[in-house]
Design a protein around this motif. Structure first.
Motif: not given
Length: 380
Positions: A131-132, A135, A138-139, A160, A163-164, A358-359
């Motif tokens: 998941p990271e 992310e 996306v960034d 979940d 996402w985004h 992911p958290e």
């Protein structure tokens, strides 16, 4: 009569080699297509007015026509055998060819970000198992929102999955359970639950992958603490298991009979069993752990109809059922989880399926690995 260790090894490795050789080709033809159909019969395909699979609309006529005029570049961090089978199945159901590139998610991330930074991104769709990493894509503006799936509203109603605002989606989940060598262990004596693995009879006969090897094994470690109790690690460590760095090497040792029981990823282990290795999986009564597989449409693929069709197909009933047939847990909860051969994994919303979020990975991952290493006396 039980076969000798050498005959077990020869049979398993020969069968695995045959499967891998068959899966080496592209498209939906050859052994990969045959194996895919053996896992799950083809759906009904109606392309008279767009694409309808088993009664579910996957593409309208314009999208299907445009997709069949092109092709798809798919980068994936899933296992090689699974990726080949998935590409073959997609082509068989849609008529659209796939150029598949498979590598571990970390290396895939490096390549994708490097290509994107140079303005030469070659991947239309990317699937990662971390998941990271998703992310980060996306960034770095690799993923672009895509909401064109016919089942988008269904997915948006689940936790979940989207996402985004649709930059990427949970495609399916990897499950983690355990398995045994059925030539070395009598099925009547085989463990049926996670707690059975703590029986002193299995001391020195087990194999595990270290918790720092990746997200799936981190998730398993978290599951064991959360569901089985804070003393489970110490109980398992007391069994003096052989500790591996990768699942593939672990499964080879299991097939050879060097170890008799392993905690292992369901999909990869089921693939080895399907290839002829003397392995039987167990879906433990206490439940199984799960981790995310996440997929998104890229800036290179946003105007590619074949890439859009692949996204639609991934979350179609047909695509989700084929993932489940391979040993994954489907992301969609409005359809049943089809069996993986003789095995029935829980649905994603079943309480016995415990997903490593992911958290948790971001906030607890390093601590889980450090404490696991200490419990097992593992220095990496």
């Amino acid at each position: 009569m039980k076969r000798t260790r050498l005959s077990v090894l020869a049979a398993a490795l020969t069968a695995c080699a045959l499967l891998l050789a068959g899966c080496g080709g592209g498209g939906g033809s050859g052994a990969a297509g045959s194996v895919a159909e053996e896992m799950l019969p083809m759906p009904s395909v109606d392309d008279s007015d767009g694409l309808v699979l088993d009664g579910e609309q996957v593409a309208d006529p314009a999208l299907l026509e445009a997709a069949r005029a092109g092709s798809l570049a798919w980068f994936t961090g899933s296992g090689a055998e699974s990726a080949e089978l998935t590409a073959a199945r997609f082509t068989a159901e849609t008529g659209v060819p796939v150029e598949m590139t498979r590598m571990p998610s970390g290396k895939l991330n490096e390549r994708v970000l490097s290509e994107a930074g140079a303005g030469r991104l070659s991947a239309d769709v990317v699937l990662v198992t971390d998941p990271e990493i998703a992310e980060g894509m996306v960034d770095q503006n690799v993923f672009v929102p895509y909401t064109g799936m016919p089942v988008h509203d269904q997915l948006a109603g689940q936790d979940d999955v989207v996402w985004h605002d649709g930059a990427y989606y949970t495609s399916y989940y990897s499950a983690y359970a355990f398995a045994y060598n059925d030539q070395a262990v009598d099925p009547a004596d085989a463990p049926a639950s996670w707690n059975d693995l703590l029986d002193p009879a299995w001391k020195g006969r087990m194999g595990v992958v270290n918790a720092g090897a990746g997200g799936t094994v981190q998730g398993l470690a978290a599951f064991q603490e959360e569901v089985l109790g804070p003393d489970y690690w110490s109980g398992l460590a007391a069994q003096e298991p052989r500790i591996f760095d990768t699942t593939s090497v672990q499964l080879e040792a299991l097939a050879r009979g060097e170890i008799e029981i392993v905690t292992s990823g369901f999909n990869s282990t089921y693939g080895a069993e399907q290839a002829g290795a003397p392995i039987t999986l167990v879906v433990p009564e206490e439940g199984v752990s799960g981790t995310f597989n996440m997929q998104g449409l890229t800036t290179a693929g946003e105007d590619n109809p074949a890439a859009q069709l692949f996204m639609n197909w991934t979350w179609s009933k047909s695509g989700q059922e084929f993932a489940a047939a391979q040993g994954f847990v489907g992301a969609r909860t409005d359809i049943e989880q089809v069996p993986s051969g003789p095995y029935q994994l829980p649905k994603a919303d079943d309480e016995t399926f415990v997903v490593y979020t992911p958290e948790q990975a971001a906030q607890q991952g390093a601590d889980i690995v450090a404490r696991w290493n200490q419990a097992f006396g593992f220095s990496g």
